[in-house]
Scaffold this motif. Structure first.
Motif, PDB file in Angstrom:
ATOM      1  N   PHE A   1       0.776  -1.323   0.011  1.00 20.78           N
ATOM      2  CA  PHE A   1      -0.047   0.016   0.195  1.00 20.78           C
ATOM      3  C   PHE A   1       0.859   1.325   0.073  1.00 20.78           C
ATOM      4  CE2 PHE A   1      -1.834   3.260   2.465  1.00 20.78           C
ATOM      5  CZ  PHE A   1      -3.115   3.513   1.754  1.00 20.78           C
ATOM      6  N   PHE A   2       1.983   1.002   0.807  1.00 19.20           N
ATOM      7  CA  PHE A   2       2.805   2.540   0.900  1.00 19.20           C
ATOM      8  C   PHE A   2       3.398   2.681  -0.485  1.00 19.20           C
ATOM      9  CE2 PHE A   2       7.182   4.289   1.613  1.00 19.20           C
ATOM     10  CZ  PHE A   2       6.731   5.473   2.008  1.00 19.20           C
ATOM     11  N   ILE A   3       3.999   1.522  -1.033  1.00 22.35           N
ATOM     12  CA  ILE A   3       4.699   1.913  -2.178  1.00 22.35           C
ATOM     13  C   ILE A   3       3.497   2.320  -3.373  1.00 22.35           C
ATOM     14  CG2 ILE A   3       5.761   0.308  -4.244  1.00 22.35           C
ATOM     15  CD1 ILE A   3       7.054  -1.389  -2.173  1.00 22.35           C
ATOM     16  N   ALA A   4       2.410   1.527  -3.469  1.00 22.87           N
ATOM     17  CA  ALA A   4       1.561   2.213  -4.208  1.00 22.87           C
ATOM     18  C   ALA A   4       1.143   3.726  -4.373  1.00 22.87           C
ATOM     19  CB  ALA A   4       0.219   1.315  -4.169  1.00 22.87           C
ATOM     20  N   ALA A   5       0.873   4.283  -2.737  1.00 23.26           N
ATOM     21  CA  ALA A   5       0.668   5.504  -2.450  1.00 23.26           C
ATOM     22  C   ALA A   5       1.803   6.226  -3.086  1.00 23.26           C
ATOM     23  CB  ALA A   5       0.251   5.536  -1.195  1.00 23.26           C
ATOM     24  N   LEU A   6       2.960   5.991  -2.633  1.00 19.81           N
ATOM     25  CA  LEU A   6       4.318   6.900  -3.225  1.00 19.81           C
ATOM     26  C   LEU A   6       4.449   6.775  -4.726  1.00 19.81           C
ATOM     27  CD1 LEU A   6       6.809   8.142  -2.302  1.00 19.81           C
ATOM     28  CD2 LEU A   6       8.000   6.119  -2.543  1.00 19.81           C
ATOM     29  N   ALA A   7       4.177   5.682  -5.288  1.00 20.54           N
ATOM     30  CA  ALA A   7       3.961   5.779  -6.806  1.00 20.54           C
ATOM     31  C   ALA A   7       2.961   6.863  -7.452  1.00 20.54           C
ATOM     32  CB  ALA A   7       3.816   4.321  -7.440  1.00 20.54           C
ATOM     33  N   ALA A   8       1.775   6.587  -6.841  1.00 22.26           N
ATOM     34  CA  ALA A   8       0.584   7.544  -7.118  1.00 22.26           C
ATOM     35  C   ALA A   8       1.135   9.026  -6.916  1.00 22.26           C
ATOM     36  CB  ALA A   8      -0.593   6.948  -6.405  1.00 22.26           C
TER      37      ALA A   8
END
Length: 303
Positions: A23-30
């Protein structure tokens, strides 16, 4: 495997941590994508805006960035050279047994520590303008250094005082028991140990000094890196994002280099303290034993 600080994770905890990581990686990528899309929509990623810094032309660095960097380093170096010893003196003075020493030092530290550094810079600029013969070209540098010294010396004084007070009282009591005076205890026993413990906090304050030089460029027309970014932005066609990005990266490199050097120095000091013990021979040990027994270095039992 268990640890003193935590127990080994079970299957559910491992799955939960993996989900949190994803979730954190996806939020950072977004977030990165949103920043990129916003800059691209405003045409801030065009090569023409970044070409002065990455296109092989050194004019931006030689005419704007390098002079600004020199002024930033000059102001920061002067402030550090003055603030460090002044802060040490004020911090030690606050620990004095004499109220006529401790009182004024406390007033100075608490007064200048409570005033924003920008206010001190503006006050210094007006002071040099009204009551000195400092030229208008040198006045911003004097004002910036004055504000940085007054504020950061007060903060460093509290760091020095806290570092000395954090040492065990038994060390100063043992030193006084063998006949050392208080100034000798401070100089030979307490300060050498406190320096290593205070080093991370001192370096953090030095990083603050480097960053706060930008206040002079924003308010007092001090020609530092921040002022260079404003000038470059206007000269190269309002490439504000590119200019301030380059300046921000330079500040990151400066502060990271300072922090890395401090970490290396702290480790070296700690290793040096662990390896200062000397190996004594039989004769030296016997002489020390005789000194301890007689109190005067003579033979045991001699009068």
């Amino acid at each position: 495997m268990n640890s003193v600080l935590y127990d080994a994770q079970g299957p559910r905890a491992k799955r939960r941590n993996i989900l949190y990581t994803v979730f954190f990686i996806a939020a950072l990528a977004a977030l990165v994508w949103w920043v990129y899309a916003s800059l691209d929509e405003k045409n801030q990623l065009e090569w023409a805006l970044w070409k002065p810094y990455f296109g092989g032309d050194t004019e931006a660095y030689s005419a704007y960035i390098w002079p600004g960097l020199q002024n930033t380093l000059k102001a920061a170096a002067l402030a550090m050279i003055i603030a460090l010893p002044l802060g040490a003196v004020l911090g030690i003075a606050r620990l004095s047994d004499h109220v006529w020493v401790r009182g004024p030092a406390t007033v100075v530290v608490e007064f200048f520590r409570a005033i924003p550094v920008l206010v001190l810079m503006i006050f210094g600029n007006e002071l040099y303008s009204q009551y000195t013969d400092v030229s208008s070209d040198d006045r911003p540098l004097y004002a910036v250094v004055t504000g940085l010294v007054l504020y950061n010396a007060s903060v460093l004084a509290e760091i020095v005082r806290a570092g000395i007070l954090a040492l065990p009282k038994g060390q100063s009591e043992a030193a006084m028991a063998v006949g050392l005076r208080k100034n000798q205890v401070m100089r030979l026993i307490l300060l050498p140990q406190a320096v290593t413990a205070m080093l991370p906090a001192i370096v953090s304050q030095l990083v603050v000094i480097v960053k706060d030089t930008a206040l002079g460029g924003a308010v007092l027309t001090f020609p530092d890196l921040l002022a260079a970014a404003n000038t470059m932005s206007g000269y190269y066609g309002a490439n504000t994002i590119a200019s301030f990005t380059i300046v921000a990266l330079i500040f990151v490199i400066l502060n990271f280099s300072l922090t890395s050097f401090a970490s290396w120095l702290e480790g070296r000091l700690r290793r040096g303290k662990k390896s200062t013990g000397a190996v004594l021979g039989v004769q030296e040990a016997a002489e020390i034993g005789g000194t301890a027994a007689t109190g005067a270095g003579g033979t045991p039992g001699a009068l």
